[in-house]
Design a protein around this motif. Structure first.
Motif, PDB file in Angstrom:
ATOM      1  N   HIS A  15       0.717  -1.024  -0.300  1.00 59.01           N
ATOM      2  CA  HIS A  15       0.012  -0.062  -0.146  1.00 59.01           C
ATOM      3  C   HIS A  15       0.883   1.384   0.002  1.00 59.01           C
ATOM      4  N   HIS A  16       0.589   2.255  -0.802  1.00 61.56           N
ATOM      5  CA  HIS A  16       1.447   3.487  -1.170  1.00 61.56           C
ATOM      6  C   HIS A  16       0.472   4.324   0.295  1.00 61.56           C
ATOM      7  N   ALA A  17       1.137   4.547   1.391  1.00 59.77           N
ATOM      8  CA  ALA A  17       0.107   5.203   2.334  1.00 59.77           C
ATOM      9  C   ALA A  17       1.274   5.453   3.413  1.00 59.77           C
ATOM     10  N   GLU A  18       0.634   6.491   4.339  1.00 56.92           N
ATOM     11  CA  GLU A  18       1.529   6.895   5.617  1.00 56.92           C
ATOM     12  C   GLU A  18       1.330   5.885   6.578  1.00 56.92           C
ATOM     13  N   ALA A  19       2.440   5.169   7.115  1.00 58.14           N
ATOM     14  CA  ALA A  19       2.025   4.182   8.113  1.00 58.14           C
ATOM     15  C   ALA A  19       1.327   4.000   9.277  1.00 58.14           C
ATOM     16  N   VAL A  20       1.353   5.390   9.927  1.00 63.99           N
ATOM     17  CA  VAL A  20       0.679   5.535  11.154  1.00 63.99           C
ATOM     18  C   VAL A  20      -0.918   5.707  10.912  1.00 63.99           C
ATOM     19  N   PRO A 183       4.910  -2.122   8.127  1.00 62.02           N
ATOM     20  CA  PRO A 183       4.227  -0.798   7.837  1.00 62.02           C
ATOM     21  C   PRO A 183       5.368   0.069   7.306  1.00 62.02           C
ATOM     22  N   PHE A 184       6.577  -0.216   7.425  1.00 60.63           N
ATOM     23  CA  PHE A 184       7.578   0.807   6.976  1.00 60.63           C
ATOM     24  C   PHE A 184       8.713  -0.177   5.851  1.00 60.63           C
ATOM     25  N   CYS A 185       7.833  -0.653   4.938  1.00 58.38           N
ATOM     26  CA  CYS A 185       8.572  -1.791   4.075  1.00 58.38           C
ATOM     27  C   CYS A 185       9.704  -1.443   3.148  1.00 58.38           C
ATOM     28  N   GLY A 186       9.839  -0.110   2.915  1.00 63.47           N
ATOM     29  CA  GLY A 186      10.853   0.177   2.120  1.00 63.47           C
ATOM     30  C   GLY A 186      11.202  -0.705   0.887  1.00 63.47           C
ATOM     31  N   TYR A 187      12.329  -1.358   0.720  1.00 63.61           N
ATOM     32  CA  TYR A 187      12.718  -2.167  -0.473  1.00 63.61           C
ATOM     33  C   TYR A 187      12.124  -3.442  -0.492  1.00 63.61           C
ATOM     34  N   GLY A 188      11.177  -3.820   0.760  1.00 59.31           N
ATOM     35  CA  GLY A 188      10.641  -5.164   0.643  1.00 59.31           C
ATOM     36  C   GLY A 188      11.209  -6.129   1.105  1.00 59.31           C
ATOM     37  N   THR A 189      12.362  -6.012   1.749  1.00 61.29           N
ATOM     38  CA  THR A 189      13.232  -7.390   2.134  1.00 61.29           C
ATOM     39  C   THR A 189      12.232  -8.278   2.839  1.00 61.29           C
ATOM     40  N   VAL A 190      11.388  -7.775   4.062  1.00 62.70           N
ATOM     41  CA  VAL A 190      10.686  -8.650   4.701  1.00 62.70           C
ATOM     42  C   VAL A 190       9.787  -9.186   4.179  1.00 62.70           C
ATOM     43  N   LEU A 191       8.982  -8.639   3.225  1.00 61.54           N
ATOM     44  CA  LEU A 191       7.913  -9.319   2.330  1.00 61.54           C
ATOM     45  C   LEU A 191       8.414 -10.156   1.588  1.00 61.54           C
ATOM     46  N   ALA A 192       9.669  -9.881   1.163  1.00 67.50           N
ATOM     47  CA  ALA A 192      10.259 -11.101  -0.033  1.00 67.50           C
ATOM     48  C   ALA A 192      10.664 -12.397   0.628  1.00 67.50           C
ATOM     49  N   LEU A 206       5.501   5.167   2.238  1.00 67.18           N
ATOM     50  CA  LEU A 206       5.163   6.557   2.201  1.00 67.18           C
ATOM     51  C   LEU A 206       5.537   6.915   0.493  1.00 67.18           C
ATOM     52  N   SER A 207       6.807   6.253   0.158  1.00 69.66           N
ATOM     53  CA  SER A 207       7.247   6.372  -1.251  1.00 69.66           C
ATOM     54  C   SER A 207       6.758   5.352  -2.353  1.00 69.66           C
ATOM     55  N   ALA A 208       6.163   6.230  -3.365  1.00 63.86           N
ATOM     56  CA  ALA A 208       5.742   5.356  -4.333  1.00 63.86           C
ATOM     57  C   ALA A 208       6.803   4.488  -5.009  1.00 63.86           C
ATOM     58  N   ARG A 209       7.847   5.179  -5.191  1.00 70.22           N
ATOM     59  CA  ARG A 209       9.209   4.650  -5.666  1.00 70.22           C
ATOM     60  C   ARG A 209       9.642   3.145  -4.983  1.00 70.22           C
ATOM     61  N   MET A 210       9.576   3.250  -3.579  1.00 72.47           N
ATOM     62  CA  MET A 210       9.835   2.231  -2.667  1.00 72.47           C
ATOM     63  C   MET A 210       8.780   1.165  -2.667  1.00 72.47           C
ATOM     64  N   CYS A 211       7.601   1.689  -3.155  1.00 73.29           N
ATOM     65  CA  CYS A 211       6.445   0.618  -3.160  1.00 73.29           C
ATOM     66  C   CYS A 211       6.665  -0.330  -4.288  1.00 73.29           C
ATOM     67  N   ARG A 212       7.069   0.417  -5.334  1.00 72.63           N
ATOM     68  CA  ARG A 212       7.336  -0.276  -6.744  1.00 72.63           C
ATOM     69  C   ARG A 212       8.490  -1.106  -6.572  1.00 72.63           C
ATOM     70  N   LYS A 213       9.592  -1.123  -5.685  1.00 75.99           N
ATOM     71  CA  LYS A 213      10.667  -1.979  -5.533  1.00 75.99           C
ATOM     72  C   LYS A 213      10.146  -2.993  -4.633  1.00 75.99           C
ATOM     73  N   ALA A 214       9.240  -2.791  -3.564  1.00 74.09           N
ATOM     74  CA  ALA A 214       8.849  -3.747  -2.665  1.00 74.09           C
ATOM     75  C   ALA A 214       7.999  -4.839  -3.385  1.00 74.09           C
ATOM     76  N   ARG A 215       7.380  -4.410  -4.456  1.00 74.63           N
ATOM     77  CA  ARG A 215       6.465  -5.325  -5.118  1.00 74.63           C
ATOM     78  C   ARG A 215       7.256  -6.259  -5.827  1.00 74.63           C
ATOM     79  N   MET A 216       8.400  -5.736  -6.141  1.00 70.92           N
ATOM     80  CA  MET A 216       9.176  -6.549  -7.438  1.00 70.92           C
ATOM     81  C   MET A 216      10.107  -7.249  -6.668  1.00 70.92           C
ATOM     82  N   LEU A 217      10.746  -7.045  -5.655  1.00 70.26           N
ATOM     83  CA  LEU A 217      11.966  -7.716  -4.932  1.00 70.26           C
ATOM     84  C   LEU A 217      11.293  -9.296  -4.477  1.00 70.26           C
ATOM     85  N   THR A 218      12.218 -10.257  -5.086  1.00 68.07           N
ATOM     86  CA  THR A 218      12.080 -11.671  -4.646  1.00 68.07           C
ATOM     87  C   THR A 218      13.321 -12.134  -3.915  1.00 68.07           C
ATOM     88  N   VAL A 219      13.076 -13.380  -3.365  1.00 71.60           N
ATOM     89  CA  VAL A 219      14.234 -13.899  -2.646  1.00 71.60           C
ATOM     90  C   VAL A 219      14.023 -15.480  -3.028  1.00 71.60           C
TER      91      VAL A 219
END
Length: 224
Positions: A15-20, A183-192, A206-219
């Protein structure tokens, strides 16, 4: 001869949103645990150190309070130095947990730099802390108190893959929750990493750019 149905791929939503604001709107994260790293004061330029300290404690308490009794809240935080004094983020999270009525389940040290490395301004280690109101860990499933290497980090302040793996495996083996929220996913390492071990994942940034990265990162699960 019938074939077994393929195992469904765990979902990931960012989600592209403010975490709090997102946490306040979402309320109790039923069926979820949280694995996250709250932003450093340098990442919240609108706040001075005193205001950031208050914000950090209040946000950590909000995160812990949002986790259901059967889930855990895991924090990955690195101490910093400001005006010659160290800011102990582990202590800030502990104070927040006491306000939220949660117990400390583990406190691990994760080496961000090799032991013996001299650092300035940012510690060469990070705290990995887990809290819950209802989870009682099984001792035979305990892991090491010190992680000698945080693992691959897609960014200098990102949570390393090895630290994410330790946290996500704890969620998988020690709780009944099957979704990890960052809720502060950044690059998305936790998600991957959560997806790689078979857990669903929800991220917020909060960053649309980081949201795009977080959707794409894979492990690669075979590399874990």
């Amino acid at each position: 001869m019938s074939r077994a149905a393929p195992t469904p791929t765990p979902s990931r939503v960012v989600h592209h949103a403010e975490a709090v604001a997102w946490l306040l709107h979402r309320g109790r994260l039923d069926g979820c645990s949280v694995v996250t790293s709250l932003p450093d004061v340098s990442e919240v330029p609108a706040l001075d150190l005193a205001a950031w300290t208050r914000w950090f404690e209040e946000t950590a308490a909000l995160v812990i309070g949002a986790v259901p009794d059967e889930g855990v809240a895991v924090f990955f935080q690195s101490d910093i130095k400001r005006a010659g004094a160290w800011i102990d983020k582990g202590a800030l999270v502990q104070r927040a947990a006491e306000r939220a009525g949660a117990r400390l389940l583990f406190h691990k040290i994760v080496c961000r730099k090799p032991p013996g490395t001299v650092t300035f301004g940012r510690a060469g280690y990070s705290h990995l802390l887990a809290y819950s109101r209802g989870v009682r860990p099984r001792p035979e499933r305990a892991t090491a108190d010190v992680l000698a290497d945080a693992g691959f980090m897609p960014g200098t302040k990102a949570m390393g893959v090895s630290a994410c793996l330790d946290a996500c495996r704890f969620v998988l083996l020690q709780t009944t929750t099957r979704t990890v929220v960052d809720p502060f996913c950044g690059y998305g390492t936790v998600l991957a990493v959560a997806n790689a071990v078979g857990l669903e994942a929800i991220g917020v940034d909060l960053s649309a750019r980081m949201c795009r990265k977080a959707r794409m990162l894979t492990v690669d699960p075979s590399a874990l």
